[in-house]
Design an enzyme around this catalytic site. Structure first.
Site, PDB file in Angstrom:
ATOM      1  N   TRP A 276      54.576  41.033  40.180  1.00 60.40           N
ATOM      2  CA  TRP A 276      54.797  39.724  40.799  1.00 60.40           C
ATOM      3  C   TRP A 276      56.255  39.549  41.253  1.00 60.40           C
ATOM      4  CZ3 TRP A 276      51.577  40.550  36.665  1.00 60.40           C
ATOM      5  CH2 TRP A 276      50.309  39.984  36.677  1.00 60.40           C
TER       6      TRP A 276
ATOM      7  N   HIS B 123      46.131  37.091  25.191  1.00 58.17           N
ATOM      8  CA  HIS B 123      44.673  37.220  25.200  1.00 58.17           C
ATOM      9  C   HIS B 123      44.079  37.071  23.802  1.00 58.17           C
ATOM     10  CE1 HIS B 123      43.626  39.004  29.381  1.00 58.17           C
ATOM     11  NE2 HIS B 123      44.601  38.129  29.453  1.00 58.17           N
TER      12      HIS B 123
ATOM     13  N   ARG C 248      50.922  40.235  27.037  1.00 60.30           N
ATOM     14  CA  ARG C 248      49.539  39.988  27.454  1.00 60.30           C
ATOM     15  C   ARG C 248      48.584  40.087  26.260  1.00 60.30           C
ATOM     16  NH1 ARG C 248      45.837  43.848  30.383  1.00 60.30           N
ATOM     17  NH2 ARG C 248      44.063  42.565  30.955  1.00 60.30           N
TER      18      ARG C 248
HETATM   19 FE1  CCH Z   1      48.292  37.186  33.117  1.00 58.12          FE
HETATM   20  N1  CCH Z   1      47.329  38.650  34.185  1.00 58.12           N
HETATM   21  N2  CCH Z   1      46.949  35.820  33.769  1.00 58.12           N
HETATM   22  N3  CCH Z   1      49.174  35.790  31.971  1.00 58.12           N
HETATM   23  N4  CCH Z   1      49.546  38.612  32.420  1.00 58.12           N
HETATM   24  C1  CCH Z   1      47.668  39.961  34.249  1.00 58.12           C
HETATM   25  C2  CCH Z   1      48.758  40.553  33.683  1.00 58.12           C
HETATM   26  C3  CCH Z   1      49.667  39.895  32.858  1.00 58.12           C
HETATM   27  C4  CCH Z   1      45.921  36.045  34.639  1.00 58.12           C
HETATM   28  C5  CCH Z   1      45.510  37.273  35.140  1.00 58.12           C
HETATM   29  C6  CCH Z   1      46.199  38.449  34.922  1.00 58.12           C
HETATM   30  C7  CCH Z   1      48.800  34.480  31.854  1.00 58.12           C
HETATM   31  C8  CCH Z   1      47.862  33.832  32.661  1.00 58.12           C
HETATM   32  C9  CCH Z   1      47.004  34.467  33.531  1.00 58.12           C
HETATM   33  C10 CCH Z   1      50.618  38.369  31.570  1.00 58.12           C
HETATM   34  C11 CCH Z   1      50.862  37.195  30.856  1.00 58.12           C
HETATM   35  C12 CCH Z   1      50.150  36.026  31.032  1.00 58.12           C
HETATM   36  C13 CCH Z   1      46.715  40.640  35.069  1.00 58.12           C
HETATM   37  C14 CCH Z   1      46.754  42.122  35.392  1.00 58.12           C
HETATM   38  C15 CCH Z   1      45.815  39.713  35.493  1.00 58.12           C
HETATM   39  C16 CCH Z   1      44.623  39.950  36.397  1.00 58.12           C
HETATM   40  C17 CCH Z   1      46.129  42.952  34.274  1.00 58.12           C
HETATM   41  C18 CCH Z   1      46.227  44.424  34.596  1.00 58.12           C
HETATM   42  O1  CCH Z   1      45.657  44.837  35.623  1.00 58.12           O
HETATM   43  O2  CCH Z   1      46.886  45.155  33.844  1.00 58.12           O
HETATM   44  C19 CCH Z   1      45.297  34.791  34.985  1.00 58.12           C
HETATM   45  C20 CCH Z   1      44.116  34.596  35.930  1.00 58.12           C
HETATM   46  C21 CCH Z   1      45.972  33.816  34.315  1.00 58.12           C
HETATM   47  C22 CCH Z   1      45.668  32.371  34.412  1.00 58.12           C
HETATM   48  O3  CCH Z   1      46.340  31.543  33.868  1.00 58.12           O
HETATM   49  C23 CCH Z   1      49.519  33.872  30.785  1.00 58.12           C
HETATM   50  C24 CCH Z   1      49.329  32.430  30.310  1.00 58.12           C
HETATM   51  C25 CCH Z   1      50.359  34.830  30.254  1.00 58.12           C
HETATM   52  C26 CCH Z   1      51.325  34.764  29.098  1.00 58.12           C
HETATM   53  C27 CCH Z   1      51.890  33.657  28.677  1.00 58.12           C
HETATM   54  C28 CCH Z   1      51.460  39.544  31.511  1.00 58.12           C
HETATM   55  C29 CCH Z   1      52.790  39.675  30.748  1.00 58.12           C
HETATM   56  C30 CCH Z   1      50.862  40.498  32.333  1.00 58.12           C
HETATM   57  C31 CCH Z   1      51.373  41.901  32.649  1.00 58.12           C
HETATM   58  C32 CCH Z   1      50.711  42.942  31.767  1.00 58.12           C
HETATM   59  C33 CCH Z   1      51.167  44.344  32.056  1.00 58.12           C
HETATM   60  O4  CCH Z   1      50.475  45.260  31.577  1.00 58.12           O
HETATM   61  O5  CCH Z   1      52.166  44.564  32.719  1.00 58.12           O
END
Ligand code: CCH
Length: 304
Positions: free
Chosen positions: A200, A49, A45
């Site tokens: 998820w 970002h 993430r």
């Molecule tokens: Fe995402 N993401 N993401 N995401 N994401 C969150 C967590 C992860 C969106 C929203 C969220 C991508 C695209 C999107 C990861 C990878 C990717 C969370 C929870 C949200 C909300 C954050 C929290 O509460 O900790 C949205 C909207 C989009 C739209 O496209 C893409 C692209 C990627 C990478 C290629 C990953 C991995 C996580 C998990 C992080 C963790 O701390 O476990």
């Protein structure tokens, strides 16, 4: 000459030894006290970002510069929790002070994907770090807040339009959007970061195509969390989808790729590798002083 001598005393690896950095990143992943037992998802993430702020039109944002260290990017609500991921990588940076933060964060994401069973990512070094702006001085090189996607947009066409707006602005297309979204096979949402809650998939520290399988085959029931946030839960109340995740089912082009990746994990791995590699490269201007103000590190040896 003296400065060079000092660098070699404190550095445990030779400048350009990215394999040594990768090894130390892998060694920091496992941690039974962190979430589901791995720092991998939050490092993915962080890399995303750092890169996803890119705007093609103005050629601003992106991973070059490691600008998330500075306001306003450090305080963007979308980046809540990523301070922990950045702090975790400080030990690796201390061992390899020659690597830029911008290279370290992106390499950590790529390495984490591979270490969690995902495809090899074509990561390339050469990003530089933006020096800290003087106090009170706004730097045009730090992207404004609001360039990352909003998870509450969805599950219908408003979510579809929003995803297209955010990703097309980076120069990525519909197929990239769906392929990259598969990273949500990993990790979880945290009420104290995004307000959403839960993973998820049932295997959040293994890279797989299960995100698409769950999206298509499960039933998604709207649920209001105690904090008032709306998300979608499966009937067992064990896994979840964001409103924005469900938007991938609300458009025929998006859905075509969801079905393709659910059916064919090999295709997903190939496409994810391409799209994630592209994402990490957005806005990277190697060897140009304008990117960070510091001279860039020469690329030594084979690219990883
Ligand atoms: Fe995402 N993401 N993401 N995401 N994401 C969150 C967590 C992860 C969106 C929203 C969220 C991508 C695209 C999107 C990861 C990878 C990717 C969370 C929870 C949200 C909300 C954050 C929290 O509460 O900790 C949205 C909207 C989009 C739209 O496209 C893409 C692209 C990627 C990478 C290629 C990953 C991995 C996580 C998990 C992080 C963790 O701390 O476990």
């Amino acid at each position: 000459v003296a400065a060079f001598g000092v660098a070699t005393v404190f550095s445990e690896s030779k400048a350009g030894d990215y394999e040594a950095v990768k090894k130390d990143i892998i060694d920091t992943l496992d941690d039974s006290d962190w979430d589901d037992g791995s720092w991998g998802p939050v490092l993915v993430r962080l890399a995303w970002h750092a890169s996803g702020t890119y705007e093609k039109k103005s050629k601003t944002g992106g991973s070059d510069g490691a600008t998330m260290r500075y306001a306003p990017e450090s305080t963007d609500g979308a980046n809540a929790g990523l301070d922990k991921a950045r702090a975790k990588l400080e030990a690796v940076k201390a061992k390899h002070p020659w690597i830029s933060y911008a290279d370290l964060w992106t390499l950590a994401g790529a390495t984490a994907i591979e270490a969690m069973g995902g495809p090899k990512i074509n990561w390339k070094p050469g990003r530089t770090d933006l020096p800290a702006p003087a106090p009170g001085v706004a730097s045009a090189k730090i992207p404004p807040n609001g360039r990352l996607p909003d998870a509450s947009k969805g599950p219908g066409v408003n979510g579809v339009d929003h995803l297209r707006f955010i990703f097309h602005k980076m120069g990525l297309d519909d197929r990239d959007i769906v392929a990259l979204s598969g990273a949500h096979a990993l990790g979880r949402c945290h009420p104290d970061r995004s307000g959403f809650d839960g993973p998820w998939t049932h295997s959040p520290i293994t890279f797989s195509n299960l995100y698409y399988v769950e999206l298509l085959e499960n039933f998604w029931i709207e649920k209001k969390l105690p904090n008032g946030v709306l998300q979608y839960r499966d009937p067992d109340d064990t896994i979840m989808m964001l409103p924005s995740d469900l938007a991938l089912l609300a458009d025929p082009v998006f859905k075509k790729w969801v079905v393709a990746y659910a059916r064919d994990e090999k295709l997903f791995f190939e496409d994810f590798s391409k799209s994630f590699g592209k994402l990490l490269e957005l806005g990277v201007t190697r060897g140009q002083a304008s990117s960070g103000g510091l001279s860039s590190i020469p690329i030594i040896g084979p690219l990883i």
